[in-house]
Design a protein around this motif. Sequence first.
Motif, mmCIF file in Angstrom:
data_model
loop_
_atom_site.group_PDB
_atom_site.id
_atom_site.type_symbol
_atom_site.label_atom_id
_atom_site.label_comp_id
_atom_site.label_asym_id
_atom_site.label_seq_id
_atom_site.Cartn_x
_atom_site.Cartn_y
_atom_site.Cartn_z
ATOM 1 N N ASP A 61 1.434 2.297 4.160
ATOM 2 C CA ASP A 61 0.966 3.640 4.043
ATOM 3 C C ASP A 61 0.763 4.195 5.122
ATOM 4 O O ASP A 61 1.205 5.568 5.233
ATOM 5 N N HIS A 94 -0.417 10.657 -0.440
ATOM 6 C CA HIS A 94 -0.528 9.942 -1.871
ATOM 7 C C HIS A 94 -0.326 10.673 -2.978
ATOM 8 O O HIS A 94 -0.599 12.015 -2.954
ATOM 9 N N ARG A 141 -0.775 -3.156 4.433
ATOM 10 C CA ARG A 141 -1.197 -1.690 4.449
ATOM 11 C C ARG A 141 -0.083 -0.961 5.378
ATOM 12 O O ARG A 141 -0.273 0.577 5.354
ATOM 13 N N ASP A 153 -1.419 0.862 -4.611
ATOM 14 C CA ASP A 153 -2.925 1.541 -5.076
ATOM 15 C C ASP A 153 -2.518 2.973 -5.120
ATOM 16 O O ASP A 153 -3.640 3.506 -5.704
ATOM 17 N N HIS A 154 -1.460 3.416 -4.821
ATOM 18 C CA HIS A 154 -1.070 4.921 -5.103
ATOM 19 C C HIS A 154 0.345 4.848 -4.840
ATOM 20 O O HIS A 154 1.001 4.021 -4.060
ATOM 21 N N ASP A 187 0.701 -1.206 -0.085
ATOM 22 C CA ASP A 187 -0.097 -0.026 -0.042
ATOM 23 C C ASP A 187 0.828 1.336 -0.100
ATOM 24 O O ASP A 187 1.586 1.637 1.055
ATOM 25 N N GLY A 188 0.804 2.221 -1.119
ATOM 26 C CA GLY A 188 1.444 3.139 -0.962
ATOM 27 C C GLY A 188 2.795 3.323 -1.811
ATOM 28 O O GLY A 188 3.692 4.193 -1.648
ATOM 29 N N THR A 223 -7.146 4.999 -1.295
ATOM 30 C CA THR A 223 -6.726 3.564 -1.124
ATOM 31 C C THR A 223 -8.195 2.707 -0.944
ATOM 32 O O THR A 223 -8.068 1.530 -1.804
HETATM 33 ZN ZN LIG Z 1 -3.220 3.387 0.004
#
Ligand SMILES: [Zn+2]
Length: 384
Positions: free
Chosen positions: A174, A332, A171, A217-218, A9-10, A43
Amino acid sequence: MRIFVLGLDGAVKHLIDRPELPNLQKVIREGCLCDLISRPPITSVAWTSMVSGVNAGKHGIFGFRIGDKLNFSTEKKAKELWDYLPSIAINIPMTFPVRPIDGIMISGMMTPELYENSVYPASEMEYLKQIGFIFEPEIDLKSCGQSIDIKIELIKHYLDYNWELFFVVFREFDVIQHFFWGQDLPYYQKIDHFLDWLINEKNLFHDEQTSLLIVSDHGFAPVDKTFDLQEWINQNGYAKQVMVGGWGALYIKPETENEKQKIKKGLEENLKQIKYDGKPILDVYPREKIYWGPYAEKGPDIVVSPKRTLGFTFGMRTGKIIGASIHKNGCHLEEGVFAAWGPQIKELRDINREARVYDVMPTVLELAGKEVPKEVDGVNLLSY
Ligand SMILES: [Zn+2]
């Protein structure tokens, strides 16, 4: 062909392509790596698009909340990867409450403290309790580190189960990058060591029957300022007409359609004019530019995204339109990552098209030898 999807994530290119991460670097260099565009970079919306292959106008998740109501997986309208493949799906945001799938599902972000409906089948809960599984880490480096270690242990436990798709999301990155920007390396190193184990000890990819995808996701960038959207709405006379939802979502309250369009046009123009050091602060997306499909009407009328390249973040009420970012030092970016490695993977570096989060689902399906349903917005990234 089986597919192991490592969701970070991220994650952003320069954070995973580092000499201190030799296994990640090997995979990226031997396979392919490109930006994965997430617009807007939220997200909950992005992971849902990633596993369903469609934009939010078709899957119905526009954020973590609608108004003041929290959003859960029961609001999802689109089929997901586990509807097509025997799957182990771990910690993917917006999968609470879980539903029965051909495999195992452990929910992710937005899982409440009560553990009911967070694991399918429910009998797996005993194992999760035994290892102290953390559904969502706290804003604390130690908690993030523990959460990563426990999740790796859990993945190892489930690897020998029957699956065609293994999809896990970390996660923790993030959280680390939002609040502890610049301190991420030891945590990526945990992933790198795990990858070493997967490749060289477990020999997961050895039989040429399994491919590896790494997705985020970004992306992420450092920030030092915050833009208080609600304050701007209040100070500019929009408070009665416009509601601020989660993350840059603006809903124009019901007026006549004519009136609504007029407000929307004016608001859009005014938002684009907001500047810092002579440069616009916001990316402004009217709904029709980013969402289409049967549920698009339910989405926000306008989505704004602060320019992280100018060091701006969002989401804090400071009482000033522009203030210092106190707690968050990262935020993000639209550019996440897509990397692929394995026997069926062709060189992708010179790809001449924009890869989008909803391309991940059709890419996985075609790798697995399945047909991609017509309603899917994305394309197989590896066929281009
Ligand atoms: Zn995210």
